[in-house]
Design a protein around this motif. Structure first.
Motif, PDB file in Angstrom:
ATOM      1  N   ARG A 175       0.849  -1.191   0.000  1.00 31.46           N
ATOM      2  CA  ARG A 175       0.000   0.000   0.000  1.00 31.46           C
ATOM      3  C   ARG A 175       0.881   1.236   0.000  1.00 31.46           C
ATOM      4  N   LEU A 176       0.592   2.141  -0.938  1.00 32.86           N
ATOM      5  CA  LEU A 176       1.304   3.414  -1.008  1.00 32.86           C
ATOM      6  C   LEU A 176       0.512   4.445  -0.214  1.00 32.86           C
ATOM      7  N   LEU A 177       1.207   5.166   0.627  1.00 30.72           N
ATOM      8  CA  LEU A 177       0.591   6.147   1.520  1.00 30.72           C
ATOM      9  C   LEU A 177       0.854   7.560   1.044  1.00 30.72           C
ATOM     10  N   ALA A 178      -0.108   8.423   1.293  1.00 28.28           N
ATOM     11  CA  ALA A 178       0.078   9.849   1.020  1.00 28.28           C
ATOM     12  C   ALA A 178      -0.776  10.635   2.009  1.00 28.28           C
ATOM     13  N   ILE A 179      -0.247  11.754   2.445  1.00 24.28           N
ATOM     14  CA  ILE A 179      -1.021  12.645   3.306  1.00 24.28           C
ATOM     15  C   ILE A 179      -1.905  13.515   2.407  1.00 24.28           C
ATOM     16  N   THR A 180      -3.116  13.766   2.853  1.00 22.94           N
ATOM     17  CA  THR A 180      -4.031  14.624   2.088  1.00 22.94           C
ATOM     18  C   THR A 180      -3.849  16.079   2.534  1.00 22.94           C
ATOM     19  N   ALA A 181      -4.448  16.982   1.794  1.00 19.39           N
ATOM     20  CA  ALA A 181      -4.407  18.400   2.191  1.00 19.39           C
ATOM     21  C   ALA A 181      -5.031  18.581   3.569  1.00 19.39           C
ATOM     22  N   GLN A 182      -6.100  17.853   3.848  1.00 21.10           N
ATOM     23  CA  GLN A 182      -6.735  17.933   5.171  1.00 21.10           C
ATOM     24  C   GLN A 182      -5.794  17.395   6.249  1.00 21.10           C
ATOM     25  N   GLY A 183      -5.090  16.293   5.944  1.00 22.72           N
ATOM     26  CA  GLY A 183      -4.115  15.740   6.890  1.00 22.72           C
ATOM     27  C   GLY A 183      -2.988  16.719   7.163  1.00 22.72           C
ATOM     28  N   GLN A 184      -2.531  17.404   6.109  1.00 24.50           N
ATOM     29  CA  GLN A 184      -1.489  18.417   6.291  1.00 24.50           C
ATOM     30  C   GLN A 184      -1.988  19.547   7.180  1.00 24.50           C
ATOM     31  N   LYS A 185      -3.201  19.971   6.959  1.00 25.77           N
ATOM     32  CA  LYS A 185      -3.768  21.070   7.756  1.00 25.77           C
ATOM     33  C   LYS A 185      -3.846  20.676   9.230  1.00 25.77           C
ATOM     34  N   VAL A 186      -4.328  19.476   9.511  1.00 27.27           N
ATOM     35  CA  VAL A 186      -4.440  19.010  10.898  1.00 27.27           C
ATOM     36  C   VAL A 186      -3.058  18.889  11.524  1.00 27.27           C
ATOM     37  N   ARG A 187      -2.126  18.249  10.826  1.00 26.54           N
ATOM     38  CA  ARG A 187      -0.774  18.062  11.364  1.00 26.54           C
ATOM     39  C   ARG A 187      -0.106  19.409  11.635  1.00 26.54           C
ATOM     40  N   ARG A 188      -0.190  20.315  10.678  1.00 23.85           N
ATOM     41  CA  ARG A 188       0.497  21.599  10.813  1.00 23.85           C
ATOM     42  C   ARG A 188      -0.134  22.465  11.902  1.00 23.85           C
ATOM     43  N   SER A 189      -1.434  22.389  12.060  1.00 22.40           N
ATOM     44  CA  SER A 189      -2.103  23.118  13.139  1.00 22.40           C
ATOM     45  C   SER A 189      -1.688  22.553  14.497  1.00 22.40           C
ATOM     46  N   ALA A 190      -1.693  21.234  14.611  1.00 29.19           N
ATOM     47  CA  ALA A 190      -1.268  20.600  15.868  1.00 29.19           C
ATOM     48  C   ALA A 190       0.189  20.939  16.168  1.00 29.19           C
ATOM     49  N   ARG A 191       1.040  20.869  15.144  1.00 32.28           N
ATOM     50  CA  ARG A 191       2.465  21.177  15.348  1.00 32.28           C
ATOM     51  C   ARG A 191       2.661  22.619  15.818  1.00 32.28           C
ATOM     52  N   ALA A 192       1.930  23.546  15.227  1.00 39.54           N
ATOM     53  CA  ALA A 192       2.058  24.955  15.644  1.00 39.54           C
ATOM     54  C   ALA A 192       1.668  25.118  17.103  1.00 39.54           C
ATOM     55  N   ARG A 193       0.588  24.478  17.524  1.00 41.20           N
ATOM     56  CA  ARG A 193       0.160  24.571  18.925  1.00 41.20           C
ATOM     57  C   ARG A 193       1.163  23.901  19.859  1.00 41.20           C
ATOM     58  N   ILE A 194       1.670  22.746  19.456  1.00 42.31           N
ATOM     59  CA  ILE A 194       2.661  22.035  20.276  1.00 42.31           C
ATOM     60  C   ILE A 194       3.928  22.871  20.411  1.00 42.31           C
ATOM     61  N   GLN A 195       4.399  23.430  19.303  1.00 42.21           N
ATOM     62  CA  GLN A 195       5.632  24.216  19.369  1.00 42.21           C
ATOM     63  C   GLN A 195       5.436  25.501  20.163  1.00 42.21           C
ATOM     64  N   ALA A 196       4.254  26.083  20.127  1.00 41.22           N
ATOM     65  CA  ALA A 196       3.985  27.263  20.956  1.00 41.22           C
ATOM     66  C   ALA A 196       4.038  26.882  22.433  1.00 41.22           C
ATOM     67  N   ALA A 197       3.499  25.732  22.774  1.00 36.45           N
ATOM     68  CA  ALA A 197       3.553  25.269  24.162  1.00 36.45           C
ATOM     69  C   ALA A 197       4.991  24.944  24.565  1.00 36.45           C
ATOM     70  N   GLU A 198       5.756  24.373  23.648  1.00 39.91           N
ATOM     71  CA  GLU A 198       7.168  24.099  23.921  1.00 39.91           C
ATOM     72  C   GLU A 198       7.933  25.402  24.155  1.00 39.91           C
ATOM     73  N   ASP A 199       7.654  26.401  23.337  1.00 35.64           N
ATOM     74  CA  ASP A 199       8.306  27.701  23.508  1.00 35.64           C
ATOM     75  C   ASP A 199       8.002  28.270  24.886  1.00 35.64           C
ATOM     76  N   GLN A 200       6.763  28.108  25.326  1.00 38.24           N
ATOM     77  CA  GLN A 200       6.382  28.577  26.658  1.00 38.24           C
ATOM     78  C   GLN A 200       7.165  27.823  27.731  1.00 38.24           C
ATOM     79  N   LEU A 201       7.280  26.509  27.566  1.00 39.88           N
ATOM     80  CA  LEU A 201       8.021  25.686  28.514  1.00 39.88           C
ATOM     81  C   LEU A 201       9.490  26.108  28.578  1.00 39.88           C
ATOM     82  N   LEU A 202      10.057  26.439  27.425  1.00 35.08           N
ATOM     83  CA  LEU A 202      11.479  26.795  27.361  1.00 35.08           C
ATOM     84  C   LEU A 202      11.737  28.282  27.615  1.00 35.08           C
TER      85      LEU A 202
END
Length: 140
Positions: free
Chosen positions: A90-117
């Protein structure tokens, strides 16, 4: 060598536990699990295409991630298509919706990491991130 220092695992474990505890609610808000976030991250960042290669990249058994892939596909975050060269693969690919969810989650996680650091100086934060990247690459 500093014989009086604690082991690395003992020093890093509380930090890792805090990071996981911080990430879980963010991922839940985005409707994904930690494994799903790992899958989306790898598919968004690299040309990995097969389930076997993905499993290796995230350090999971390929049979263990099937339910995660099923959930991501059902949510419209990834596609899985038979490989025309080998229909067992099976060949896998991320969809535009998957990219949007991942990138939104990553931005929130990195903002929280910045706060921690935020208690570190800019130089210490840069040094910590540089060493974290180096150690991460060594462990693969």
């Amino acid at each position: 060598m500093d014989a009086d220092r604690r082991d690395l695992a003992a020093m890093l474990h509380p930090l890792v536990e805090s990071l996981i505890a911080m990430e879980l609610p963010i991922l839940a808000e985005h409707g994904i699990s930690m494994w799903a976030y790992s899958v989306l991250s790898v598919l968004d960042d690299s040309p990995i295409r097969t389930q076997a290669a993905l499993a290796t990249a995230i350090g999971a058994d390929k049979t263990r991630i099937i339910s995660t892939l099923d959930a991501l596909q059902a949510a419209g975050h990834i596609t899985r298509e038979p490989d025309p060269q080998d229909r067992r693969v099976r060949l896998l690919a991320i969809t535009a919706q998957g990219q949007k969810v991942r990138r939104s989650a990553r931005a929130r996680i990195q903002a929280a990491e910045d706060q921690l650091l935020s208690g570190l100086t800019t130089a210490d934060r840069r040094a910590f991130m540089r060493v974290a990247r180096l150690l991460s690459n060594l462990s693969h």
